[in-house]
Design an enzyme around this catalytic site. Structure first.
Site, PDB file in Angstrom:
ATOM      1  N   HIS A  94       0.858  -1.195   0.000  1.00 19.00           N
ATOM      2  CA  HIS A  94       0.000   0.000   0.000  1.00 19.00           C
ATOM      3  C   HIS A  94       0.893   1.244   0.000  1.00 19.00           C
ATOM      4  O   HIS A  94       1.969   1.238   0.618  1.00 19.00           O
ATOM      5  CB  HIS A  94      -0.900  -0.020   1.237  1.00 19.00           C
ATOM      6  CG  HIS A  94      -1.963   1.034   1.190  1.00 19.00           C
ATOM      7  ND1 HIS A  94      -1.709   2.338   1.496  1.00 19.00           N
ATOM      8  CD2 HIS A  94      -3.257   0.968   0.823  1.00 19.00           C
ATOM      9  CE1 HIS A  94      -2.843   3.041   1.341  1.00 19.00           C
ATOM     10  NE2 HIS A  94      -3.786   2.233   0.925  1.00 19.00           N
ATOM     11  N   GLU A  96       0.756   3.884   1.603  1.00 18.74           N
ATOM     12  CA  GLU A  96       1.094   4.385   2.947  1.00 18.74           C
ATOM     13  C   GLU A  96       2.250   3.582   3.546  1.00 18.74           C
ATOM     14  O   GLU A  96       3.063   4.123   4.298  1.00 18.74           O
ATOM     15  CB  GLU A  96      -0.157   4.334   3.849  1.00 18.74           C
ATOM     16  CG  GLU A  96      -1.134   5.442   3.470  1.00 18.74           C
ATOM     17  CD  GLU A  96      -2.593   5.150   3.782  1.00 18.74           C
ATOM     18  OE1 GLU A  96      -2.885   4.218   4.544  1.00 18.74           O
ATOM     19  OE2 GLU A  96      -3.458   5.865   3.226  1.00 18.74           O
ATOM     20  N   GLU A 166      -3.915   2.229  -7.253  1.00 17.25           N
ATOM     21  CA  GLU A 166      -4.297   3.322  -6.364  1.00 17.25           C
ATOM     22  C   GLU A 166      -3.409   4.540  -6.617  1.00 17.25           C
ATOM     23  O   GLU A 166      -2.311   4.629  -6.046  1.00 17.25           O
ATOM     24  CB  GLU A 166      -4.147   2.886  -4.903  1.00 17.25           C
ATOM     25  CG  GLU A 166      -5.029   1.725  -4.515  1.00 17.25           C
ATOM     26  CD  GLU A 166      -5.358   1.747  -3.025  1.00 17.25           C
ATOM     27  OE1 GLU A 166      -6.540   1.680  -2.713  1.00 17.25           O
ATOM     28  OE2 GLU A 166      -4.443   1.876  -2.200  1.00 17.25           O
ATOM     29  N   SER A 212     -10.572   7.160  -2.898  1.00 19.36           N
ATOM     30  CA  SER A 212     -11.827   7.897  -2.735  1.00 19.36           C
ATOM     31  C   SER A 212     -13.024   7.251  -3.439  1.00 19.36           C
ATOM     32  O   SER A 212     -13.892   7.946  -3.944  1.00 19.36           O
ATOM     33  CB  SER A 212     -11.650   9.355  -3.174  1.00 19.36           C
ATOM     34  OG  SER A 212     -10.625   9.979  -2.427  1.00 19.36           O
ATOM     35  N   GLY A 234     -11.671   5.083   3.405  1.00 19.40           N
ATOM     36  CA  GLY A 234     -12.605   5.852   4.243  1.00 19.40           C
ATOM     37  C   GLY A 234     -14.044   5.359   4.175  1.00 19.40           C
ATOM     38  O   GLY A 234     -14.709   5.199   5.213  1.00 19.40           O
TER      39      GLY A 234
HETATM   40  P1  PGA Z   1      -9.592   5.972   0.367  1.00 16.43           P
HETATM   41  O1  PGA Z   1      -8.381   4.957   0.595  1.00 16.43           O
HETATM   42  O2  PGA Z   1     -10.762   5.179  -0.180  1.00 16.43           O
HETATM   43  O3  PGA Z   1      -9.879   6.542   1.743  1.00 16.43           O
HETATM   44  O4  PGA Z   1      -9.133   7.015  -0.595  1.00 16.43           O
HETATM   45  C1  PGA Z   1      -8.134   3.898  -0.304  1.00 16.43           C
HETATM   46  C2  PGA Z   1      -6.936   3.113   0.146  1.00 16.43           C
HETATM   47  O5  PGA Z   1      -5.988   3.701   0.669  1.00 16.43           O
HETATM   48  O6  PGA Z   1      -6.899   1.872  -0.012  1.00 16.43           O
END
Ligand code: PGA
Length: 250
Positions: A94, A96, A166, A212, A234
């Site tokens: 991911h 992050e 993503e 999103s 989210g």
């Molecule tokens: P998000 O996150 O739907 O809040 O944009 C998606 C993700 O990080 O997998």
């Protein structure tokens, strides 16, 4: 025809009590879907979610895994440990994790191999940053991330893998890629898989869009030629909202 796979990613949210309530609520709301439903939860919720998701069509995933089998890696969790409590899927790479925990393509590759070795199904994330997008590097980046992630994997390995495209600038920002843009990037990833593994593998691999996704845009995104569902952050935190994304085709 590829199936649609809708996965939630709770990130670092939800205590066990809330997780149990959520699974109980969601299971009623998605029981009639033909789409695959996965929720990727924090380690501390895994046991509870797996117990409460038994006898439902909800599958449970983790959000990370270490690549070593065992040893002196304080704070880490191995693929065998995840498998031992009944985990089926695991998110790997991911953005992050890449950004805050310095995960490189090489680490992502090792984690995928560890997951596969232990019978877990990886959800492998790729995606470009805003800077890379503005410099016109989107396609190069997502092709090279895909290639590096799959280094040394066989055709058979690819059958257990889901890819999530993503774009980093769309994660948690409320900005979604247009369905056309997302579909085009996913086509490029699918083409890269075809270059590496041939058309049959690339025609069959599930490639999700993430960034999103919500009930208001799921239908438009998922009705394109190449987007096979979503990885939802989210909007996966509220069972009712997430169920609307799962049920986008009802
Ligand atoms: P998000 O996150 O739907 O809040 O944009 C998606 C993700 O990080 O997998």
């Amino acid at each position: 025809m590829r199936r649609k796979v809708i996965a939630g990613n709770w990130k670092m949210n939800m205590l066990p009590g809330d997780a149990i309530k959520y699974i109980e609520e969601l299971s009623g709301l998605v029981k009639d879907t033909e789409n695959e439903v996965i929720i990727c939860v924090p380690y501390t919720d895994l046991f509870y979610c797996i117990s409460y998701a038994q006898d439902t069509n909800i599958k449970i995933g983790a959000q990370n895994v270490h690549f070593e089998d065992k040893g002196a890696y304080t704070g880490e969790v191995s693929a065998e440990m995840l498998k031992s409590v009944g985990v089926e899927y695991v998110i790997i790479g991911h953005s992050e994790r890449r950004q805050y925990f310095c995960e490189t393509d090489e680490i992502v590759n090792k984690k995928i191999k560890a997951a596969l070795k232990n019978g877990l199904k990886p959800i492998v994330c790729v995606g470009e940053s805003l800077e890379q997008r503005e410099a016109g590097q989107t396609e190069n980046i997502i092709r090279s991330q895909t290639k590096n992630a799959f280094e040394g994997l066989t055709d058979d390995d690819l059958k257990s893998i889901i890819i999530a495209y993503e774009p980093i600038w769309a994660i948690g920002t409320g900005k979604t890629a247009t369905s056309e843009d997302a579909n085009n990037s996913i086509k490029a990833i699918r083409d890269e898989v075809s270059v590496l593994y041939g058309k049959e593998v690339s025609d069959n691999i599930i490639i999700q869009y993430g960034g999103s996704v919500k009930s208001g845009n799921a239908k438009e995104l998922f009705n394109t030629s190449d987007i096979d569902g979503g990885l939802v952050g989210g909007a996966s935190l509220v069972a009712e909202e997430f169920s609307k994304i799962v049920n986008y085709d009802k």
